[in-house]
Scaffold this motif. Sequence first.
Motif, short mmCIF file in Angstrom:
data_model
loop_
_atom_site.label_atom_id
_atom_site.label_comp_id
_atom_site.label_asym_id
_atom_site.label_seq_id
_atom_site.Cartn_x
_atom_site.Cartn_y
_atom_site.Cartn_z
N GLN A 199 0.83 -1.21 0.00
CA GLN A 199 0.00 0.00 0.00
C GLN A 199 0.86 1.25 0.00
OE1 GLN A 199 -3.29 -0.45 -0.18
NE2 GLN A 199 -3.84 1.70 -0.24
N VAL A 200 1.98 1.21 0.69
CA VAL A 200 2.87 2.37 0.77
C VAL A 200 3.59 2.59 -0.57
CG1 VAL A 200 4.86 3.35 1.95
CG2 VAL A 200 3.16 2.03 3.24
N CYS A 201 4.05 1.49 -1.17
CA CYS A 201 4.82 1.60 -2.41
C CYS A 201 3.96 2.08 -3.58
CB CYS A 201 5.45 0.25 -2.76
SG CYS A 201 6.69 -0.32 -1.57
N PHE A 202 2.68 1.71 -3.60
CA PHE A 202 1.83 2.00 -4.74
C PHE A 202 0.83 3.12 -4.47
CE2 PHE A 202 2.58 -2.73 -4.93
CZ PHE A 202 3.62 -2.66 -5.84
N GLN A 203 1.02 3.84 -3.40
CA GLN A 203 0.06 4.89 -3.03
C GLN A 203 -0.07 5.95 -4.13
OE1 GLN A 203 -1.74 4.75 -0.13
NE2 GLN A 203 -2.93 6.47 -0.94
N LYS A 204 1.03 6.29 -4.74
CA LYS A 204 0.99 7.35 -5.75
C LYS A 204 0.34 6.90 -7.06
CE LYS A 204 5.76 6.25 -7.07
NZ LYS A 204 7.14 6.81 -7.22
N TYR A 205 0.15 5.57 -7.23
CA TYR A 205 -0.46 5.06 -8.46
C TYR A 205 -1.96 4.79 -8.30
CZ TYR A 205 4.48 4.13 -9.45
OH TYR A 205 5.84 4.25 -9.61
N LEU A 206 -2.50 4.95 -7.11
CA LEU A 206 -3.89 4.58 -6.88
C LEU A 206 -4.83 5.62 -7.46
CD1 LEU A 206 -3.72 3.28 -3.19
CD2 LEU A 206 -3.47 2.00 -5.33
N SER A 207 -6.03 5.20 -7.76
CA SER A 207 -7.05 6.08 -8.32
C SER A 207 -7.67 6.93 -7.21
CB SER A 207 -8.12 5.25 -9.02
OG SER A 207 -9.19 6.07 -9.43
N SER A 208 -8.02 8.15 -7.55
CA SER A 208 -8.67 9.04 -6.60
C SER A 208 -10.19 8.92 -6.65
CB SER A 208 -8.28 10.50 -6.88
OG SER A 208 -8.63 10.85 -8.21
N ALA A 209 -10.71 8.05 -7.52
CA ALA A 209 -12.16 7.85 -7.62
C ALA A 209 -12.68 7.19 -6.35
CB ALA A 209 -12.48 7.00 -8.84
N PRO A 210 -13.92 7.48 -5.97
CA PRO A 210 -14.48 6.86 -4.75
C PRO A 210 -14.55 5.35 -4.88
CG PRO A 210 -16.20 7.95 -6.01
CD PRO A 210 -14.90 8.36 -6.63
N GLN A 211 -14.17 4.68 -3.83
CA GLN A 211 -14.16 3.22 -3.83
C GLN A 211 -15.51 2.68 -3.38
OE1 GLN A 211 -11.70 -0.44 -1.62
NE2 GLN A 211 -11.08 1.70 -1.36
N VAL A 212 -16.00 1.70 -4.09
CA VAL A 212 -17.25 1.04 -3.71
C VAL A 212 -16.96 0.11 -2.55
CG1 VAL A 212 -19.11 -0.48 -4.47
CG2 VAL A 212 -18.13 1.19 -6.06
N LEU A 213 -17.58 0.41 -1.41
CA LEU A 213 -17.37 -0.42 -0.23
C LEU A 213 -18.25 -1.66 -0.31
CD1 LEU A 213 -17.25 2.38 2.49
CD2 LEU A 213 -15.33 1.20 1.38
N PRO A 214 -17.81 -2.74 0.31
CA PRO A 214 -18.62 -3.97 0.25
C PRO A 214 -19.97 -3.76 0.92
CG PRO A 214 -16.40 -4.42 1.07
CD PRO A 214 -16.54 -2.94 1.02
N ASP A 215 -21.02 -4.22 0.25
CA ASP A 215 -22.37 -4.17 0.80
C ASP A 215 -22.61 -5.46 1.57
OD1 ASP A 215 -24.94 -3.74 1.43
OD2 ASP A 215 -25.73 -3.73 -0.61
N LEU A 216 -22.70 -5.32 2.89
CA LEU A 216 -22.83 -6.50 3.74
C LEU A 216 -24.23 -7.10 3.70
CD1 LEU A 216 -20.77 -5.31 6.83
CD2 LEU A 216 -20.00 -6.62 4.86
#
Length: 359
Positions: A199-216
């Motif tokens: 997560q630290v190494c690839f933080q700069k490559y992640l999308s800024s779009a809202p993430q769909v959280l799991p629907d429980l």
Amino acid sequence: MFLFEGAFGTILYTGDFRYASAMQSEPVLQGRHIDRLYLDNTHCDPQRTLPSRQHATRQAASIIRQHPQHQVIIGVYTLGKETLLVDLAMEFGTWVRVSPWRMEQIQLLELPDVFTTEEGVGWIRAEDVTNIRADTLRSWNLLQPTIAIIPTGRPVKVTHPKIHLIPYSDHSSFSELCEFVQWLKPCSVIPILKGDVSQVCFQKYLSSAPQVLPDLKMPKPVQQQNKKKEQEPLYFLRRTAQRPVPRGVVYESPEKCTEKSEELTGVEVHQQNDCKSSPCSKEGCTCLTGKEKERKSDAKEEQSEEQPGATASAGNQASVSDDYFPTGLAGEYLLTPLNVLKQYSAQRFDDMVEAFFRM
């Protein structure tokens, strides 16, 4: 790889993979929004460099050319490195000898026809990597000159001068992982192996779009299906409690069986005749009135006078039956009611059978 889409969002699970730029032309992944990426982080270490598989294959070919007239042993795991074996077979025009069980696996993978199980054919052999040791190298070299090559991206201690390591791996290097994540642009990266460095190494490559959280919340069809599954075991448990299934035949000792059979010998069975002496009006009833019984008995006496041999033949049949009827242990078990036999103990029954055959 596995791609999942649903109420939980879009998930991509890479599994063990080696990234190649050709993956960017995959229609399923082009322009797709990925909420969570489960990434193979085996070599996710900036300090560890790993060349491409093509470069590592050329290194292996160079080592083989430096040892002409040598048998070459390639150390492989249960699965993987098949591409390296095919490339070396094509490069040197020789068969690659494998074990029969590995040959079945290779046939399932539908690889090129460069493998054989025949002894003495080809001079490249695939061997389990655990067999590449100093003692096995010494024994192999007593038969013929032999070198061993271990293709791996892990640090391995070399225990013999004829064991050669090449940095060949079916897992992506750190630079390849960065290129893959930068192209895919997921909302989050979850490492498959333990460690939070991904997560630290690839933080700069992640999308800024809202993430769909799991629907429980489960969809209603799934909830109904789960309710049915929960109710079925309870239904069978209730039935089992009401009607227990018999657990086989349980035998009783012969002593108890004899006592119970003696109790049953003096029992008289009385037939109830509701018709009495009046003519019976019931359909299918075989009971007889007093006069009909007298007529039938007279007819039997006349029949016996006309056929004097009938009584003798009946007597002969009776005597034959008495002689044929089993006695001893067999007779005891044949004459004993089934519900009594079920109470015998299995061990006692086996002992009696053995004793009977010793007689």
